[in-house]
Design a protein around this motif. Structure first.
Motif, PDB file in Angstrom:
ATOM      1  N   LEU A   8       0.835  -1.196   0.000  1.00 22.50           N
ATOM      2  CA  LEU A   8       0.000   0.000   0.000  1.00 22.50           C
ATOM      3  C   LEU A   8       0.872   1.249   0.000  1.00 22.50           C
ATOM      4  CD1 LEU A   8      -2.741  -0.803   2.643  1.00 22.50           C
ATOM      5  CD2 LEU A   8      -3.085  -0.499   0.202  1.00 22.50           C
ATOM      6  N   THR A   9       0.426   2.239  -0.708  1.00 18.00           N
ATOM      7  CA  THR A   9       1.108   3.530  -0.659  1.00 18.00           C
ATOM      8  C   THR A   9       0.112   4.574  -0.216  1.00 18.00           C
ATOM      9  OG1 THR A   9       0.629   3.944  -2.973  1.00 18.00           O
ATOM     10  CG2 THR A   9       2.767   2.950  -2.470  1.00 18.00           C
ATOM     11  N   ALA A  10       0.605   5.517   0.494  1.00 17.07           N
ATOM     12  CA  ALA A  10      -0.264   6.590   0.974  1.00 17.07           C
ATOM     13  C   ALA A  10      -0.596   7.505  -0.186  1.00 17.07           C
ATOM     14  CB  ALA A  10       0.437   7.374   2.072  1.00 17.07           C
ATOM     15  N   PRO A  11      -1.863   7.847  -0.350  1.00 16.10           N
ATOM     16  CA  PRO A  11      -2.223   8.760  -1.428  1.00 16.10           C
ATOM     17  C   PRO A  11      -1.713  10.169  -1.182  1.00 16.10           C
ATOM     18  CG  PRO A  11      -4.132   8.237  -0.091  1.00 16.10           C
ATOM     19  CD  PRO A  11      -3.000   7.382   0.399  1.00 16.10           C
ATOM     20  N   ALA A  51      -8.238   0.680   5.844  1.00 17.77           N
ATOM     21  CA  ALA A  51      -9.201   1.716   6.216  1.00 17.77           C
ATOM     22  C   ALA A  51      -8.587   3.104   6.085  1.00 17.77           C
ATOM     23  CB  ALA A  51      -9.699   1.490   7.646  1.00 17.77           C
ATOM     24  N   LEU A  52      -7.348   3.261   6.539  1.00 16.43           N
ATOM     25  CA  LEU A  52      -6.703   4.574   6.471  1.00 16.43           C
ATOM     26  C   LEU A  52      -6.454   5.017   5.037  1.00 16.43           C
ATOM     27  CD1 LEU A  52      -4.193   4.313   9.430  1.00 16.43           C
ATOM     28  CD2 LEU A  52      -6.265   5.708   9.294  1.00 16.43           C
ATOM     29  N   VAL A  53      -5.949   4.111   4.213  1.00 17.53           N
ATOM     30  CA  VAL A  53      -5.689   4.467   2.817  1.00 17.53           C
ATOM     31  C   VAL A  53      -6.993   4.816   2.114  1.00 17.53           C
ATOM     32  CG1 VAL A  53      -4.878   3.591   0.588  1.00 17.53           C
ATOM     33  CG2 VAL A  53      -3.527   3.207   2.659  1.00 17.53           C
ATOM     34  N   SER A  54      -8.017   4.028   2.347  1.00 23.02           N
ATOM     35  CA  SER A  54      -9.324   4.303   1.728  1.00 23.02           C
ATOM     36  C   SER A  54      -9.879   5.646   2.195  1.00 23.02           C
ATOM     37  CB  SER A  54     -10.287   3.176   2.084  1.00 23.02           C
ATOM     38  OG  SER A  54     -11.557   3.440   1.560  1.00 23.02           O
ATOM     39  N   LEU A  55      -9.831   5.892   3.488  1.00 21.64           N
ATOM     40  CA  LEU A  55     -10.334   7.161   4.019  1.00 21.64           C
ATOM     41  C   LEU A  55      -9.562   8.337   3.450  1.00 21.64           C
ATOM     42  CD1 LEU A  55     -12.178   8.729   5.944  1.00 21.64           C
ATOM     43  CD2 LEU A  55     -10.501   8.312   7.751  1.00 21.64           C
ATOM     44  N   GLN A  56      -8.231   8.245   3.426  1.00 15.50           N
ATOM     45  CA  GLN A  56      -7.413   9.362   2.946  1.00 15.50           C
ATOM     46  C   GLN A  56      -7.709   9.681   1.489  1.00 15.50           C
ATOM     47  OE1 GLN A  56      -4.630  11.425   4.784  1.00 15.50           O
ATOM     48  NE2 GLN A  56      -5.921  12.402   3.273  1.00 15.50           N
ATOM     49  N   LEU A  63      -4.745  13.205   7.515  1.00 17.16           N
ATOM     50  CA  LEU A  63      -5.090  12.452   8.713  1.00 17.16           C
ATOM     51  C   LEU A  63      -4.017  12.582   9.779  1.00 17.16           C
ATOM     52  CD1 LEU A  63      -6.386   9.106   7.173  1.00 17.16           C
ATOM     53  CD2 LEU A  63      -7.742  10.938   8.170  1.00 17.16           C
ATOM     54  N   GLN A  64      -4.441  12.617  10.996  1.00 17.13           N
ATOM     55  CA  GLN A  64      -3.556  12.538  12.158  1.00 17.13           C
ATOM     56  C   GLN A  64      -4.068  11.339  12.955  1.00 17.13           C
ATOM     57  OE1 GLN A  64      -3.336  16.048  14.537  1.00 17.13           O
ATOM     58  NE2 GLN A  64      -2.337  15.004  16.225  1.00 17.13           N
ATOM     59  N   LYS A  80       5.177   0.130   8.628  1.00 13.21           N
ATOM     60  CA  LYS A  80       4.311   0.294   7.459  1.00 13.21           C
ATOM     61  C   LYS A  80       3.171   1.258   7.762  1.00 13.21           C
ATOM     62  CE  LYS A  80       2.773  -0.088   3.414  1.00 13.21           C
ATOM     63  NZ  LYS A  80       3.469   0.552   2.311  1.00 13.21           N
ATOM     64  N   LEU A  81       2.559   1.124   8.930  1.00 14.22           N
ATOM     65  CA  LEU A  81       1.471   2.039   9.302  1.00 14.22           C
ATOM     66  C   LEU A  81       1.966   3.484   9.353  1.00 14.22           C
ATOM     67  CD1 LEU A  81      -0.325  -0.086  12.039  1.00 14.22           C
ATOM     68  CD2 LEU A  81      -1.231   0.516   9.776  1.00 14.22           C
ATOM     69  N   GLU A  82       3.199   3.683   9.781  1.00 13.71           N
ATOM     70  CA  GLU A  82       3.760   5.042   9.855  1.00 13.71           C
ATOM     71  C   GLU A  82       3.888   5.689   8.484  1.00 13.71           C
ATOM     72  OE1 GLU A  82       7.383   4.188  12.015  1.00 13.71           O
ATOM     73  OE2 GLU A  82       6.528   5.013  13.861  1.00 13.71           O
ATOM     74  N   THR A  83       3.999   4.887   7.433  1.00 10.29           N
ATOM     75  CA  THR A  83       4.171   5.456   6.090  1.00 10.29           C
ATOM     76  C   THR A  83       2.859   5.845   5.430  1.00 10.29           C
ATOM     77  OG1 THR A  83       4.013   3.331   4.909  1.00 10.29           O
ATOM     78  CG2 THR A  83       6.201   3.987   5.727  1.00 10.29           C
ATOM     79  N   LEU A  84       1.739   5.470   6.014  1.00 13.73           N
ATOM     80  CA  LEU A  84       0.459   5.642   5.334  1.00 13.73           C
ATOM     81  C   LEU A  84      -0.220   6.980   5.551  1.00 13.73           C
ATOM     82  CD1 LEU A  84      -1.089   2.098   5.833  1.00 13.73           C
ATOM     83  CD2 LEU A  84       0.138   2.987   3.847  1.00 13.73           C
TER      84      LEU A  84
END
Length: 122
Positions: A8-11, A51-56, A63-64, A80-84
């Motif tokens: 996953l990559t953060a948008p 959930a975070l990637v979808s929400l963002q 997001l914070q 990994k969660l820190e990169t999202l």
């Protein structure tokens, strides 16, 4: 599914990155970040990541995220969660337990403490 989570990559990871996207920045309402609190552990970190990637991808702000580690989260999952998301705070199990002891002492709150022992996800 776990392999998919690692890819996953953060948008969006920062306001400056948003400005460099191809869509018009004026269409975004970049205000204060949306603060999210999530209980997370090894069994459910994948759901948190998706959930975070979808929400963002579907909101117009950053997001914070406050993650409350149930004590089972592994280092690579945490990384990994820190990169999202743009801003992440992890609360470890020892710190959570100390706060519970400070604000909900057993002698004053026996019922709540009993529930926490038998249903720790409260």
């Amino acid at each position: 599914m776990e392999q998919a989570a690692y890819s996953l990559t953060a948008p969006v990871t920062s306001a400056s990155e948003v400005r460099n996207q191809i869509y018009d920045i004026r269409s975004l309402a970049l205000g204060p970040p949306l603060e999210i609190h999530m209980l997370v552990g090894t069994r459910f970190w994948l759901m948190a990541a998706f959930a975070l990637v979808s929400l963002q991808r579907h909101i117009d702000c950053l997001l914070q995220v406050h993650f409350y580690d149930d004590g089972t989260l592994r280092a690579e999952q945490r990384e990994k969660l820190e990169t999202l998301v743009a801003k992440v705070t992890f609360h470890n199990r020892a710190g959570i337990d100390a706060r519970i002891e400070q604000y909900l002492p057993e002698e004053k709150f026996p019922f709540i403490r009993e529930r926490l022992r038998n249903y720790p996800n409260l």
